[in-house]
Design a protein around this motif. Structure first.
Motif, PDB file in Angstrom:
ATOM      1  N   ILE A   1       0.839  -1.189   0.000  1.00 64.93           N
ATOM      2  CA  ILE A   1       0.000   0.000   0.000  1.00 64.93           C
ATOM      3  C   ILE A   1       0.876   1.242   0.000  1.00 64.93           C
ATOM      4  CG2 ILE A   1      -1.874  -1.182   1.189  1.00 64.93           C
ATOM      5  CD1 ILE A   1      -1.017   0.369   3.727  1.00 64.93           C
ATOM      6  N   TYR A   2       0.241   2.375  -0.257  1.00 63.33           N
ATOM      7  CA  TYR A   2       0.942   3.652  -0.351  1.00 63.33           C
ATOM      8  C   TYR A   2       0.176   4.688   0.454  1.00 63.33           C
ATOM      9  CZ  TYR A   2       1.892   8.211  -2.571  1.00 63.33           C
ATOM     10  OH  TYR A   2       2.154   9.533  -2.809  1.00 63.33           O
ATOM     11  N   GLY A   3       0.899   5.475   1.245  1.00 62.85           N
ATOM     12  CA  GLY A   3       0.242   6.528   2.002  1.00 62.85           C
ATOM     13  C   GLY A   3       1.159   7.088   3.067  1.00 62.85           C
ATOM     14  N   SER A   4       0.607   7.966   3.893  1.00 62.76           N
ATOM     15  CA  SER A   4       1.398   8.576   4.956  1.00 62.76           C
ATOM     16  C   SER A   4       1.573   7.646   6.150  1.00 62.76           C
ATOM     17  CB  SER A   4       0.745   9.889   5.412  1.00 62.76           C
ATOM     18  OG  SER A   4      -0.602   9.657   5.827  1.00 62.76           O
ATOM     19  N   SER A   5       0.707   6.607   6.257  1.00 64.30           N
ATOM     20  CA  SER A   5       0.834   5.610   7.319  1.00 64.30           C
ATOM     21  C   SER A   5       0.224   4.306   6.826  1.00 64.30           C
ATOM     22  CB  SER A   5       0.135   6.077   8.596  1.00 64.30           C
ATOM     23  OG  SER A   5      -1.267   6.013   8.436  1.00 64.30           O
TER      24      SER A   5
ATOM     25  N   PHE B   1       9.948   1.905   1.222  1.00 70.13           N
ATOM     26  CA  PHE B   1      10.762   3.080   0.921  1.00 70.13           C
ATOM     27  C   PHE B   1       9.875   4.317   0.877  1.00 70.13           C
ATOM     28  CE2 PHE B   1       9.573   1.016  -3.066  1.00 70.13           C
ATOM     29  CZ  PHE B   1       8.999   2.052  -3.787  1.00 70.13           C
ATOM     30  N   ASN B   2      10.496   5.469   1.123  1.00 66.84           N
ATOM     31  CA  ASN B   2       9.793   6.746   1.065  1.00 66.84           C
ATOM     32  C   ASN B   2       9.632   7.187  -0.384  1.00 66.84           C
ATOM     33  OD1 ASN B   2       9.812   6.777   3.855  1.00 66.84           O
ATOM     34  ND2 ASN B   2      11.578   8.127   4.003  1.00 66.84           N
ATOM     35  N   GLU B   3       8.535   7.874  -0.667  1.00 67.28           N
ATOM     36  CA  GLU B   3       8.346   8.418  -2.002  1.00 67.28           C
ATOM     37  C   GLU B   3       9.240   9.637  -2.186  1.00 67.28           C
ATOM     38  OE1 GLU B   3       4.623   9.330  -4.908  1.00 67.28           O
ATOM     39  OE2 GLU B   3       4.645  10.446  -3.022  1.00 67.28           O
ATOM     40  N   GLN B   4      10.053   9.617  -3.240  1.00 64.38           N
ATOM     41  CA  GLN B   4      10.933  10.733  -3.586  1.00 64.38           C
ATOM     42  C   GLN B   4      10.698  11.043  -5.062  1.00 64.38           C
ATOM     43  OE1 GLN B   4      14.676   8.780  -2.487  1.00 64.38           O
ATOM     44  NE2 GLN B   4      14.847  10.178  -0.756  1.00 64.38           N
TER      45      GLN B   4
ATOM     46  N   GLU C   1      17.336  17.858  -8.259  1.00 66.25           N
ATOM     47  CA  GLU C   1      16.447  18.108  -7.125  1.00 66.25           C
ATOM     48  C   GLU C   1      15.408  16.990  -6.976  1.00 66.25           C
ATOM     49  OE1 GLU C   1      18.620  21.685  -7.699  1.00 66.25           O
ATOM     50  OE2 GLU C   1      17.608  20.347  -9.100  1.00 66.25           O
ATOM     51  N   VAL C   2      15.472  16.297  -5.855  1.00 62.14           N
ATOM     52  CA  VAL C   2      14.538  15.223  -5.524  1.00 62.14           C
ATOM     53  C   VAL C   2      13.885  15.589  -4.201  1.00 62.14           C
ATOM     54  CG1 VAL C   2      14.280  12.770  -5.007  1.00 62.14           C
ATOM     55  CG2 VAL C   2      15.978  13.519  -6.695  1.00 62.14           C
ATOM     56  N   ILE C   3      12.564  15.543  -4.134  1.00 55.13           N
ATOM     57  CA  ILE C   3      11.885  15.925  -2.890  1.00 55.13           C
ATOM     58  C   ILE C   3      11.112  14.735  -2.327  1.00 55.13           C
ATOM     59  CG2 ILE C   3      11.666  18.290  -3.722  1.00 55.13           C
ATOM     60  CD1 ILE C   3       8.612  17.727  -3.924  1.00 55.13           C
ATOM     61  N   GLU C   4      11.012  14.683  -1.010  1.00 60.79           N
ATOM     62  CA  GLU C   4      10.218  13.671  -0.334  1.00 60.79           C
ATOM     63  C   GLU C   4       8.821  14.228  -0.099  1.00 60.79           C
ATOM     64  OE1 GLU C   4      11.673  11.571   2.951  1.00 60.79           O
ATOM     65  OE2 GLU C   4      13.554  10.984   1.992  1.00 60.79           O
ATOM     66  N   THR C   5       7.802  13.436  -0.425  1.00 60.39           N
ATOM     67  CA  THR C   5       6.428  13.906  -0.317  1.00 60.39           C
ATOM     68  C   THR C   5       5.819  13.661   1.061  1.00 60.39           C
ATOM     69  OG1 THR C   5       5.508  11.792  -1.061  1.00 60.39           O
ATOM     70  CG2 THR C   5       6.094  13.410  -2.765  1.00 60.39           C
ATOM     71  N   GLY C   6       6.460  12.806   1.853  1.00 58.65           N
ATOM     72  CA  GLY C   6       5.879  12.421   3.138  1.00 58.65           C
ATOM     73  C   GLY C   6       5.120  11.114   3.077  1.00 58.65           C
ATOM     74  N   ALA C   7       4.930  10.580   1.869  1.00 57.30           N
ATOM     75  CA  ALA C   7       4.251   9.288   1.702  1.00 57.30           C
ATOM     76  C   ALA C   7       5.282   8.171   1.627  1.00 57.30           C
ATOM     77  CB  ALA C   7       3.379   9.291   0.459  1.00 57.30           C
ATOM     78  N   ARG C   8       4.828   6.961   1.806  1.00 59.11           N
ATOM     79  CA  ARG C   8       5.735   5.806   1.842  1.00 59.11           C
ATOM     80  C   ARG C   8       4.995   4.575   1.347  1.00 59.11           C
ATOM     81  NH1 ARG C   8       8.620   4.371   7.523  1.00 59.11           N
ATOM     82  NH2 ARG C   8       9.874   6.180   6.948  1.00 59.11           N
ATOM     83  N   TYR C   9       5.746   3.610   0.847  1.00 63.84           N
ATOM     84  CA  TYR C   9       5.194   2.315   0.450  1.00 63.84           C
ATOM     85  C   TYR C   9       5.430   1.315   1.592  1.00 63.84           C
ATOM     86  CZ  TYR C   9       4.670   4.040  -4.308  1.00 63.84           C
ATOM     87  OH  TYR C   9       4.292   4.750  -5.422  1.00 63.84           O
TER      88      TYR C   9
END
Length: 286
Positions: A143-147, A158-161, A256-264
């Motif tokens: 699944i994918y989301g903040s938690s 892994f974190n979404e980047q 430039e790569v940013i982290e969105t705060g979401a994770r798999y």
């Protein structure tokens, strides 16, 4: 022998009672309204009393129908629960995986299968990023989301980047020297609300690029494939496109790569936590 009422008719009765409508029950069950009426009539014939009162404003349950409904719901729920548990006891492992992560997941699952040929992993792909183990017959999911949510065991993957990616040929004779040069290219969006491009452009301060312009796709994978074919620049997850970057099918025009705060996450429900097949895959992924 027990003389039970027609079981299929009981299911139709429960759906019709829930919606208070034969028409809506027919739509949910994918049968005709006439078929719903016949099932209810067969049940009323069995009990020798009406279950519904048919009025101008729709259906209402009779006193007998109100008495029958809780027992039917409880019985169907128990059958469904036991069926799910029995399904999860099979030797193969059923897993739900969003299509956007299959590019990353497939080679890993193939390596796992090579190491554990006796455990067959059955993957169902979906555009959804969540799972409901109460109603879906899966042993595990990504699944994918903040938690990862509640009532599940979770292994963070892994974190979404995110960062822009495109085919190398797209930049021939038309380089990207600065962020605002993106306004001269087609932006490919993995979501209809364009939130990924908006987030990246806002974070890097590219004020002259309109993130509302450009075609939208249903999934990240579709947008990435379009970028690979040279149709524009997609906003991609660096982890998911890493193999394509290494192979030269895609390039990152900016660092430039940013982290969105979401994770798999790899998740599975408590009811299968002690099953050897789930523990084996969970430990291997971890």
């Amino acid at each position: 022998m027990r003389r039970l009422p027609p079981l299929n008719a009981l299911q139709v009765f429960e759906v019709a009672a829930r919606h208070r409508s034969f028409t809506r029950a027919a739509e949910q069950l994918c049968i005709t309204q006439g078929a719903v009426s016949r099932q209810i009539l067969s049940l009323e014939d069995y009990y020798k009393f009406p279950l519904f009162v048919r009025g101008k404003k729709g259906l209402t349950l009779t006193a007998e129908g109100e008495m029958l409904l809780p027992a039917v719901r409880e019985g169907l729920a128990r059958i469904e629960d036991v069926s799910l548990r029995l399904t999860r006891q099979r030797t193969d492992l059923a897993m739900k995986v969003p299509t956007c992560i299959m590019r990353w997941m497939l080679p890993r699952i193939m390596r796992f299968q090579a190491e554990h040929p006796d455990l067959l992993v059955q993957i169902t792909t979906t555009w959804q990023h969540d799972v409901d183990f109460q109603v879906e017959p899966f042993d595990a999911a990504i699944i994918y989301g903040s938690s990862p949510g509640v009532d599940v065991h979770a292994v963070p993957l892994f974190n979404e980047q995110i960062t822009p990616v495109c085919a190398p040929e797209l930049l021939n004779g038309k380089p990207l020297a600065q962020f605002d040069d993106l306004s001269h290219f087609t932006l490919l969006h993995p979501t209809r609300d364009h939130r990924d491009w908006k987030q990246w452009l806002d974070r890097v301060g590219a004020t002259q690029v309109d993130a509302n312009i450009g075609p939208s796709f249903e999934t990240l994978d579709l947008a990435t494939n379009a970028a690979m074919q040279g149709f524009g620049i997609a906003i991609g997850d660096r982890t998911l496109v890493n193999d394509d970057l290494k192979a030269g099918r895609l390039v990152m025009p900016f660092n430039e790569v940013i982290e969105t705060g979401a994770r798999y996450y790899f998740v599975y429900p408590e009811c299968v936590a002690n099953q050897p097949k789930v523990k084996l895959l969970s430990e291997w992924i971890a």
